[in-house]
Design an enzyme around this catalytic site. Structure first.
Site, PDB file in Angstrom:
ATOM      1  NE  ARG A 147      -8.267   3.743  -4.659  1.00 47.11           N
ATOM      2  CZ  ARG A 147      -7.923   5.030  -4.754  1.00 47.11           C
ATOM      3  NH1 ARG A 147      -6.752   5.449  -4.309  1.00 47.11           N
ATOM      4  NH2 ARG A 147      -8.727   5.905  -5.301  1.00 47.11           N
ATOM      5  CE1 TYR A 159      -7.612  10.467  -4.155  1.00 45.39           C
ATOM      6  CE2 TYR A 159      -8.209   8.581  -2.795  1.00 45.39           C
ATOM      7  CZ  TYR A 159      -7.481   9.129  -3.825  1.00 45.39           C
ATOM      8  OH  TYR A 159      -6.629   8.337  -4.536  1.00 45.39           O
ATOM      9  CG  ASP A 223      -5.315   6.314  -0.920  1.00 47.22           C
ATOM     10  OD1 ASP A 223      -4.850   6.783   0.132  1.00 47.22           O
ATOM     11  OD2 ASP A 223      -4.897   6.604  -2.060  1.00 47.22           O
ATOM     12  CG  HIS A 225      -5.678  10.726  -0.773  1.00 46.44           C
ATOM     13  ND1 HIS A 225      -5.571  12.043  -1.125  1.00 46.44           N
ATOM     14  CD2 HIS A 225      -5.118  10.039  -1.787  1.00 46.44           C
ATOM     15  CE1 HIS A 225      -4.981  12.137  -2.305  1.00 46.44           C
ATOM     16  NE2 HIS A 225      -4.688  10.935  -2.738  1.00 46.44           N
ATOM     17  CD  GLU A 249      -2.722   4.145  -1.538  1.00 43.88           C
ATOM     18  OE1 GLU A 249      -3.231   3.064  -1.923  1.00 43.88           O
ATOM     19  OE2 GLU A 249      -2.551   5.109  -2.299  1.00 43.88           O
ATOM     20  CD  GLU A 275      -0.538   8.276  -3.441  1.00 42.08           C
ATOM     21  OE1 GLU A 275      -0.951   7.113  -3.515  1.00 42.08           O
ATOM     22  OE2 GLU A 275      -1.233   9.263  -3.718  1.00 42.08           O
ATOM     23  NE  ARG A 296       0.265   3.558  -2.973  1.00 39.96           N
ATOM     24  CZ  ARG A 296      -0.276   3.364  -4.168  1.00 39.96           C
ATOM     25  NH1 ARG A 296       0.031   2.311  -4.886  1.00 39.96           N
ATOM     26  NH2 ARG A 296      -1.126   4.233  -4.662  1.00 39.96           N
ATOM     27  CD  GLU A 352      -2.903   3.276  -7.715  1.00 39.87           C
ATOM     28  OE1 GLU A 352      -1.779   3.776  -7.508  1.00 39.87           O
ATOM     29  OE2 GLU A 352      -3.962   3.792  -7.334  1.00 39.87           O
ATOM     30  CD1 TRP A 415      -8.483  16.431  -2.218  1.00 38.30           C
ATOM     31  CD2 TRP A 415      -6.616  15.625  -3.154  1.00 38.30           C
ATOM     32  NE1 TRP A 415      -8.865  15.589  -3.219  1.00 38.30           N
ATOM     33  CE2 TRP A 415      -7.735  15.065  -3.796  1.00 38.30           C
ATOM     34  CE3 TRP A 415      -5.339  15.245  -3.569  1.00 38.30           C
ATOM     35  CZ2 TRP A 415      -7.616  14.152  -4.862  1.00 38.30           C
ATOM     36  CZ3 TRP A 415      -5.209  14.340  -4.603  1.00 38.30           C
ATOM     37  CH2 TRP A 415      -6.336  13.804  -5.250  1.00 38.30           C
TER      38      TRP A 415
HETATM   39  O1  EZ4 Z   1      -3.833  11.240  -5.301  1.00 38.59           O
HETATM   40  O2  EZ4 Z   1      -2.557  10.245  -8.483  1.00 38.59           O
HETATM   41  O3  EZ4 Z   1      -3.475   6.017  -4.777  1.00 38.59           O
HETATM   42  N1  EZ4 Z   1      -3.702   6.897  -5.530  1.00 38.59           N
HETATM   43  C1  EZ4 Z   1      -3.802   8.175  -5.235  1.00 38.59           C
HETATM   44  C2  EZ4 Z   1      -4.000   9.119  -6.389  1.00 38.59           C
HETATM   45  C3  EZ4 Z   1      -3.196  10.398  -6.206  1.00 38.59           C
HETATM   46  C4  EZ4 Z   1      -3.050  11.132  -7.516  1.00 38.59           C
HETATM   47  C5  EZ4 Z   1      -2.115  12.321  -7.361  1.00 38.59           C
HETATM   48  O4  EZ4 Z   1      -1.744  12.811  -8.598  1.00 38.59           O
HETATM   49  O5  EZ4 Z   1      -3.741   8.522  -4.079  1.00 38.59           O
HETATM   50  O6  EZ4 Z   1      -5.361   9.409  -6.534  1.00 38.59           O
HETATM   51 CO    CO Z   2      -2.962   6.907  -2.844  1.00 33.19          CO
END
Ligand code: EZ4
Ligand code: CO
Length: 415
Positions: A147, A159, A223, A225, A249, A275, A296, A352, A415
């Protein structure tokens, strides 16, 4: 075989973990992970105050019935705290059943379907040279899929980019990279910034540079996010197509499953989502309309082995594969459970894997192995994880939160 007791073990070997240990009247014990990053004490209380009293005296073999009892019986179905608590009970009961059967857990899930679970690790760098070093370090450690997250010009911190502060927090010494532990110790979340236009301008240049340096074969993931609108996500997917990502992602906050239709219309970049999902219902439209490629959800946050296996079976109808979340906030218990499930299911995609700190492994003694870029379950009975009470008791809960993100004008963003 009745459940005699259940304990909630909160320990913080560099980061907070919530573990449930169930003991039966004939002396078997089982472990389950209930860690919800930044909300650990809520799930500890949910278990201690509302679930443990209900478990005492139940038949430990009745895994499905206990799952339904806790899910339907709460009346307040779904949600991350409820589903993490149910996951911990479910995982602990599977651990016990496999110990009684004297088999590693994966044998009860149908046995091996593959030699190991291909994993991806997290490389990051504020600038390209650090990113390239990080990718190389991961390759040297044996990772075969990576990643990629980077800084964005004009944004002080974003992030997914490791810093030496993260390294210290991982308990691994300042010089060791620890990509990427986002929760930071403290009474309040730290604030990060975000600017979607700057990100969209920058990210294709990063993947172009990485492909030029590392060639076409290395599987690369990224990601977003939950930061983008559907049309922004569509644009990013399209702009990244030439770099052949393994997946992109969390392009949009997928509570709105229909948003993914818009994305899918515009790009062939594979999509991974879920996730933060905690039930099969969160995936319904995404599966039935074939809007994603990878699932995820981890065992810890989606109701345990029983529930995640059901999600994967549903996904398999649509040729959708697993891509289980494996950050350090999923404990070694949650990771071990994912390895047993992942080795057994027909539609495994990728797992992961961020290594836990040495301090974490002193509390959780595991028998899985990382070899040739793959995770492999050990042959110990059950999950293959032992909880060391003495080591665990040495690390009291310490408040830590995930960051929050603000746009450059100060507005709160995802976030
Ligand atoms: O934001 O595990 O793909 N991984 C992620 C992580 C999540 C954190 C949240 O607790 O997006 O960084
Ligand atoms: Co993620």
């Amino acid at each position: 075989m009745k459940i005699e007791s259940a304990e909630v073990l909160v320990s913080s070997p560099g980061r907070n973990f919530v573990t449930l240990r169930i003991t039966t009247d004939d002396g078997y014990t089982g472990l389950g992970d209930a860690t919800v990053n930044g909300r650990e004490l809520a799930v500890a209380s949910y278990l201690e105050d509302h679930v443990v009293p209900l478990l005492i005296g139940l038949d430990a073999h009745r895994i499905e019935d206990t799952w339904q009892y806790l899910y339907r019986g709460a009346y307040w179905r779904r949600g991350p705290i409820t589903m993490a608590a149910i996951a911990a009970v479910d995982t602990a009961l599977w651990d016990i059943k496999a110990k009684v059967a004297k088999m590693p857990l994966y044998q009860l899930l149908g046995g091996r379907s593959r030699e190991g679970l291909l994993v991806y690790g997290h490389a990051s760098g504020a600038e390209l040279p650090e990113l390239f070093d990080s990718i190389r370090e991961h390759q040297e450690e044996g990772y075969r899929a990576i990643r990629v997250q980077t800084g964005v010009p004009g944004l002080p911190s974003v992030y997914g980019v490791a810093s030496s502060a993260n390294a210290q927090q991982g308990g691994m010494g300042v010089t060791t990279r620890y990509d990427h532990e986002p929760a930071r110790p403290g009474e309040r979340p730290v604030e990060e910034s975000w600017d979607t236009r700057a990100y969209i301008r920058h990210i294709p240049t990063v993947f172009e540079a990485v492909r030029n340096e590392f060639g076409p074969e290395l599987p690369l993931l990224h990601d977003a996010h939950h930061r983008l609108t559907p049309i922004e996500a569509a644009k990013v997917g399209k702009l990244l197509e030439p770099y052949d990502l393994f997946w992109l992602e969390d392009v949009t906050p997928a509570e709105n499953q229909a948003a993914l239709r818009r994305v899918r219309e515009h790009t062939t970049t594979p999509l991974a989502i879920g996730e933060v999902f905690n039930t099969i219902y969160d995936y319904k439209d995404l599966f039935e309309e074939q809007l994603i490629d990878y699932v995820r959800s981890p065992i810890t946050h989606a109701g345990g082995i029983t529930a995640l296996r059901r999600i994967f079976d549903y996904a398999s109808v649509y040729q959708i594969k697993s891509g289980v979340h494996g950050p350090t906030d999923v404990s070694p218990v949650g990771l071990a459970a994912a390895i047993h499930l992942g080795i057994a299911i027909p539609n495994f995609g990728i797992q992961e894997y961020m290594k836990h700190s040495a301090a974490t492994h002193e509390v959780f003694r595991t028998d899985f192995a990382f070899e040739d870029g793959m995770l492999k379950p050990g042959e110990a009975v059950g999950l293959g994880v032992e909880y060391d009470d003495e080591a665990g008791a040495g690390h009291a809960y310490s408040p830590a939160y995930l960051p929050v993100a603000r746009l450059l004008d100060g507005s709160m963003h995802n976030w």
